[in-house]
Write an enzyme that holds these catalytic residues in place. Structure first.
Site, PDB file in Angstrom:
ATOM      1  N   HIS A  42      -0.425   0.240  -9.083  1.00  0.00           N
ATOM      2  CA  HIS A  42       1.191  -0.693  -8.783  1.00  0.00           C
ATOM      3  C   HIS A  42       1.410  -0.314  -6.903  1.00  0.00           C
ATOM      4  O   HIS A  42       0.554   1.305  -6.335  1.00  0.00           O
ATOM      5  CB  HIS A  42       2.051   0.015  -9.455  1.00  0.00           C
ATOM      6  CG  HIS A  42       1.858  -0.475 -10.897  1.00  0.00           C
ATOM      7  ND1 HIS A  42       2.793  -0.265 -11.641  1.00  0.00           N
ATOM      8  CD2 HIS A  42       0.979  -0.819 -11.645  1.00  0.00           C
ATOM      9  CE1 HIS A  42       2.714  -0.491 -12.981  1.00  0.00           C
ATOM     10  NE2 HIS A  42       1.091  -0.784 -12.774  1.00  0.00           N
ATOM     11  N   GLU A  99       4.389   1.311  -5.969  1.00  0.00           N
ATOM     12  CA  GLU A  99       4.439   2.598  -5.921  1.00  0.00           C
ATOM     13  C   GLU A  99       3.468   4.151  -5.588  1.00  0.00           C
ATOM     14  O   GLU A  99       3.429   4.679  -5.174  1.00  0.00           O
ATOM     15  CB  GLU A  99       5.478   3.134  -6.903  1.00  0.00           C
ATOM     16  CG  GLU A  99       6.616   2.117  -7.146  1.00  0.00           C
ATOM     17  CD  GLU A  99       6.493   1.012  -8.349  1.00  0.00           C
ATOM     18  OE1 GLU A  99       7.409   0.564  -8.271  1.00  0.00           O
ATOM     19  OE2 GLU A  99       5.334   0.404  -8.163  1.00  0.00           O
ATOM     20  N   CYS A 121       4.970   4.241 -12.747  1.00  0.00           N
ATOM     21  CA  CYS A 121       6.100   5.107 -11.221  1.00  0.00           C
ATOM     22  C   CYS A 121       7.046   5.496 -11.638  1.00  0.00           C
ATOM     23  O   CYS A 121       6.793   6.581 -10.476  1.00  0.00           O
ATOM     24  CB  CYS A 121       6.010   3.013 -10.613  1.00  0.00           C
ATOM     25  SG  CYS A 121       4.097   2.781 -10.492  1.00  0.00           S
ATOM     26  N   CYS A 168       8.529   0.583 -12.692  1.00  0.00           N
ATOM     27  CA  CYS A 168       7.948   0.899 -14.584  1.00  0.00           C
ATOM     28  C   CYS A 168       8.192   2.158 -14.751  1.00  0.00           C
ATOM     29  O   CYS A 168       8.502   3.519 -13.869  1.00  0.00           O
ATOM     30  CB  CYS A 168       6.767   0.307 -14.411  1.00  0.00           C
ATOM     31  SG  CYS A 168       5.191   1.686 -13.826  1.00  0.00           S
TER      32      CYS A 168
END
Length: 167
Positions: free
Chosen positions: A56, A58, A90, A87
């Site tokens: 991801h 992040e 993260c 999410c």
């Protein structure tokens, strides 16, 4: 021309990272880690390219920042700017890395993020402040545009297959 706020300035950097991912066919989510008044790390979604569930935006930005500071614990004052509400994975990484503040653009529409709940859960001896809606419209349009184009492409491919079967 109206001067950008600090939050808008750094969210623009996250949007730029998201667009870099978009150009590579990724879901356009971007993130930057800021320390002081400087972007110290950038990330964008790389799940499709790397075939990693954890790739991801992040996570990419936090990992780069940790490498830069030679520590899993980021220095006090680090902030994370991300184009979409984080999410749970993260958010957990942000808490673990000791990110002080998280600013995000678009809200997760399906309500799966638990961002506020995790930030307030007092799971660690570290507190992360969360602020949503920074350049929300621009961030949301980037994502919705991607998914509209993806659905149109899928529909066109299905039509093409259907027409080929008729021949």
């Amino acid at each position: 021309m109206q001067k950008l706020t600090r939050e808008e300035k750094f969210m623009r950097a996250a949007i730029k990272a998201a667009k870099r991912g978009l150009a590579q066919g990724e879901v356009p989510i971007g993130a930057v880690v800021v320390y002081g008044d400087e972007v110290v790390a950038r990330g964008y979604n790389r799940r499709a390219k790397l075939q990693l569930a954890s790739a991801h935006a992040e996570m990419m930005a936090i990992d780069k920042a940790c490498k830069k500071f030679h520590s899993w614990r980021l220095p006090e004052g680090c902030e994370l700017y991300v184009t979409l509400e984080p999410c749970p994975m993260c958010m957990g990484a942000s808490l673990n890395a000791r990110v002080d503040k998280i600013y995000f653009g678009a809200y997760e529409q399906k309500g799966r993020s638990l961002t506020s709940e995790l930030a307030e859960a007092n799971l660690l001896n570290h507190k992360t402040e969360v602020f949503g809606g920074v350049l929300e419209k621009e961030c949301a349009e980037l994502l919705s545009g991607f998914f509209i184009a993806m659905r149109q492409k899928q529909k066109a491919e299905k039509e093409k297959e259907k027409n080929q079967e008729k021949k």
